[in-house]
Design an enzyme around this catalytic site. Structure first.
Site, PDB file in Angstrom:
ATOM      1  N   ASN A 103     -32.725  33.589   3.187  1.00 37.14           N
ATOM      2  CA  ASN A 103     -33.428  34.800   2.765  1.00 37.14           C
ATOM      3  C   ASN A 103     -33.568  34.772   1.245  1.00 37.14           C
ATOM      4  O   ASN A 103     -32.689  35.210   0.505  1.00 37.14           O
ATOM      5  CB  ASN A 103     -32.669  36.045   3.225  1.00 37.14           C
ATOM      6  CG  ASN A 103     -32.725  36.229   4.720  1.00 37.14           C
ATOM      7  OD1 ASN A 103     -33.751  36.618   5.269  1.00 37.14           O
ATOM      8  ND2 ASN A 103     -31.625  35.915   5.394  1.00 37.14           N
ATOM      9  N   GLU A 104     -34.690  34.229   0.791  1.00 41.63           N
ATOM     10  CA  GLU A 104     -34.930  34.023  -0.631  1.00 41.63           C
ATOM     11  C   GLU A 104     -35.298  35.341  -1.326  1.00 41.63           C
ATOM     12  O   GLU A 104     -35.564  36.359  -0.661  1.00 41.63           O
ATOM     13  CB  GLU A 104     -36.046  32.995  -0.815  1.00 41.63           C
ATOM     14  CG  GLU A 104     -35.740  31.613  -0.266  1.00 41.63           C
ATOM     15  CD  GLU A 104     -34.769  30.813  -1.144  1.00 41.63           C
ATOM     16  OE1 GLU A 104     -34.078  31.407  -1.989  1.00 41.63           O
ATOM     17  OE2 GLU A 104     -34.711  29.579  -0.971  1.00 41.63           O
ATOM     18  N   PRO A 105     -35.307  35.351  -2.677  1.00 37.84           N
ATOM     19  CA  PRO A 105     -35.720  36.560  -3.399  1.00 37.84           C
ATOM     20  C   PRO A 105     -37.045  37.103  -2.884  1.00 37.84           C
ATOM     21  O   PRO A 105     -37.995  36.354  -2.653  1.00 37.84           O
ATOM     22  CB  PRO A 105     -35.847  36.060  -4.846  1.00 37.84           C
ATOM     23  CG  PRO A 105     -34.834  34.963  -4.940  1.00 37.84           C
ATOM     24  CD  PRO A 105     -34.867  34.285  -3.594  1.00 37.84           C
ATOM     25  N   THR A 127     -33.661  26.672  -4.912  1.00 40.60           N
ATOM     26  CA  THR A 127     -33.011  26.242  -3.673  1.00 40.60           C
ATOM     27  C   THR A 127     -33.310  24.778  -3.399  1.00 40.60           C
ATOM     28  O   THR A 127     -32.432  24.009  -2.998  1.00 40.60           O
ATOM     29  CB  THR A 127     -33.481  27.116  -2.498  1.00 40.60           C
ATOM     30  OG1 THR A 127     -33.132  28.473  -2.760  1.00 40.60           O
ATOM     31  CG2 THR A 127     -32.836  26.665  -1.192  1.00 40.60           C
TER      32      THR A 127
END
Length: 645
Positions: free
Chosen positions: A174-176, A193
């Site tokens: 769950n990235e920014p 990442t």
């Protein structure tokens, strides 16, 4: 089984919701000395949950993570299964994520990871293992993700979710920008990442651009969450997550809304939290000399003043009134701290002969010292202490450089192919040492994730070795004082290395006992991407401990250097070695002999600068900090910390 397992069920951290006495922290966290100790505690909590569910005749539903953080947890669970009879027959697992696209058989897949580290070694039923499938057709992904969510709900949800955290603040993938209500879905990976994963994929270009991940809402529905973080690289994001505002820019901050979450950290990962970084802002302190030094340097940087300009008001206005009351006046504090820092500076890293050494970091005698400079990779010596290295030689010490690993994994295939083709053109079919034609054929036909052949690894190791000879000869070291250990733990052909073994320690012991050093320099920079520095340092610690009873060890001091990945803080420095502009240039040129590590560094971590640039910038910044504190102005400074063993 009951007695063996339940005797260890005293989980030695507080339950979630019992927070430390600080206004800064918004998530319950527990700090451990090291990741091994912490991982065992987490494994014990998981085992206790499995047993309690079994006693109720219920299934235990675990959410599992991948990456380096949970490996020691899985090792301990496997040990409990094999040695204490812990059964996983009542366990259902759901993994957080998987790269997309990704075949299960690929050794970079999380399917491969989980079976390698856990599932192949326990009695879990195969039908109870759930890992996102990286081979699902793109047009079917939405339905697949919805079914993954539905399956979690159908078994009653996750009883326990194990998490790591990325430097972007991602949990799972769950990235920014991820929403608090997000479910299982495909997501595009953040550049940071991919940089962090590049060492596993032999370069960022090989890292998949997307992944399937459980969503934030899926994670937050877990009944219990434990997030683990180890190492200095995670310190900044841990502080932002625990002390910052909730924001989709740092998805892990959503865990502040969860009522049963614990962050389990080692001391390095916790180091930026206010109660560790600046404890005087939290409450009264026990003012050790180290803490006083740390606080005064911080105060100078905050007020933008040199040490001798600090006033009583500066101390009182910045949470240090109890220190002022203890010491009497700012004047006394300032003078004492100025002298502490002044005494760290020396142009004689091996000690200055025939002089008073009572206020110098190193001993004057013996005037000519035997020195071992341990270098984990074949370039850490010149990157981290090239200027000091040169001074030790010029000042007449018997200096030996010891390269602990071959460094072959960090040589690109293109670089190796270039050398093989040159050698093949030069020697034709007359080479009896390496079959260069076979090497060329292998590299030209190498398949994805194929491990290098022994001959290719030998060639790559020789490239690093000859670069080291060139660099050390340039500095002035004799060839007979250059040693290559090729420690066995490193020689796997994979980025992942074997655990340190007795044979590794024995090799290090042998070189120490042969040279009988007065000084040992070693890498204390533990932020390299795949942990080689830490393993190498642990081997040195173990060897020194085993040799401690030897008479020559009474005169042996251990100095730790940094520089390739980060630098010592000013208050940590015990010896500061100034470099002239000419010495800075000499160091730069020595680093540039390592041509295979220039321009396209395979494992450069979170710093995009080339090694010579980052080392030079750090050395110049250390000198600038000394200058700003009111001490002498130098072009650059290499820093060392003396370590007791």
């Amino acid at each position: 089984m009951k007695n063996a397992l339940e005797s260890k069920r005293d989980i030695s951290y507080q339950s979630a919701g019992k927070f430390e006495e600080t206004r800064f922290e918004k998530i319950h966290n527990e700090i451990f000395k090291n990741s091994i100790e912490a991982s065992i505690i987490v494994a014990q909590e998981i085992a206790q949950l499995i047993l309690s569910k079994k006693a109720e005749n219920k299934m235990c539903v675990l959410g599992l993570a991948t990456g380096s953080s949970p490996i020691k947890v899985y090792d301990e669970l496997v040990r409990m299964h094999k040695e204490e009879g812990l059964s996983f027959s009542n366990v259902i697992t759901f993994n957080l994520d998987e790269y997309y696209p990704m075949n299960k058989e690929n050794n970079q897949s999380y399917h491969y990871f989980m079976h390698q580290h856990l599932f192949n070694h326990i009695d879990i039923k195969p039908e109870n293992i759930n890992i996102p499938d990286g081979t699902v057709a793109l047009e079917n992904l939405n339905e697949y993700c919805n079914n993954y969510e539905a399956k979690i709900k159908s078994v009653g949800g996750l009883d326990f979710q194990l998490l790591g955290i990325g430097r972007t603040g991602h949990v799972g993938f769950n990235e920014p920008g991820s929403h608090i209500n997000s479910g299982t879905r495909i997501i595009t990976l953040d550049h940071i990442t991919k940089v962090d994963a590049s060492s596993d994929f032999n370069g960022i270009d090989n890292v998949p651009k997307r992944a399937i991940t459980m969503g934030v809402s899926t994670i937050l529905r877990s009944k219990r969450i434990v997030l683990m973080a180890w190492g200095q690289n995670k310190a900044d994001i841990i502080k932002r997550t625990i002390q910052g505002d909730i924001s989709s820019e740092v998805p892990a901050t959503f865990l502040q809304n969860h009522t049963n979450t614990t962050f389990v950290l080692d001391q390095h990962a916790a180091s930026e939290l206010t109660r560790f970084k600046t404890p005087w802002l939290v409450g009264e302190c026990i003012w050790t000399q180290e803490l006083k030094s740390k606080a005064i340097v911080w105060l100078c940087q905050k007020t933008k003043q040199s040490i001798l300009k600090l006033t009583d008001r500066d101390y009182n206005n910045n949470g240090m009134s109890d220190l002022l009351a203890q010491e009497g006046s700012a004047y006394d504090l300032n003078i004492n701290m100025f002298n502490v820092l002044q005494h760290t500076i020396t142009g004689w890293p091996g000690g200055k002969p025939n002089t008073d050494d009572s206020h110098r970091p190193e001993r004057a005698n013996p005037a000519k010292k035997r020195v071992i400079l341990f270098s984990p990779h074949p370039d850490d010596d010149v990157i981290s202490m090239g200027g000091t290295f040169s001074k030790l030689i010029k000042q007449g010490h018997d200096v030996h450089v010891v390269y602990q690993t071959s460094g072959n994994i960090a040589v690109t295939d293109d670089e190796a192919l270039k050398f093989a083709e040159v050698c093949n053109d030069f020697v034709g079919d007359d080479s009896s040492k390496i079959n260069f034609k076979a090497v060329i054929d292998f590299l030209n036909n190498k398949s994805e994730n194929e491990v290098d052949s022994v001959e290719v690894r030998r060639l790559k190791g020789l490239i690093r070795r000859r670069e080291s000879y060139g660099a050390t000869r340039y500095i002035g070291l004799k060839n007979e004082n250059i040693h290559f250990l090729d420690m066995p733990f490193y020689e796997t052909g994979h980025v992942k290395k074997k655990p340190i073994g007795p044979e590794d320690i024995e090799i290090v012991k042998e070189i120490i006992s042969r040279i009988k050093p007065h000084q040992v320099f070693a890498a204390g920079d533990l932020a390299d991407p795949h942990g080689t520095h830490e393993v190498c340092l642990n081997a040195i610690y173990a060897a020194l401990a085993a040799l401690k009873s030897e008479p020559y060890m009474n005169d042996c001091w251990l100095w730790l250097y940094r520089g390739a990945w980060h630098e010592w803080d000013i208050h940590e420095i015990d010896m500061a070695v100034p470099l002239s502009p000419d010495e800075v240039l000499l160091k730069r040129n020595a680093i540039l002999y390592h041509q295979s590590q220039k321009d396209r560094v395979m494992f450069q971590g979170n710093d995009s600068r080339e090694f010579w640039v980052r080392a030079e910038d750090r050395n110049k910044n250390t000198a600038k900090l000394y200058d700003e504190l009111g001490l002498a102005e130098y072009e650059a400074i290499e820093a060392f910390k003396r370590f007791p063993y």
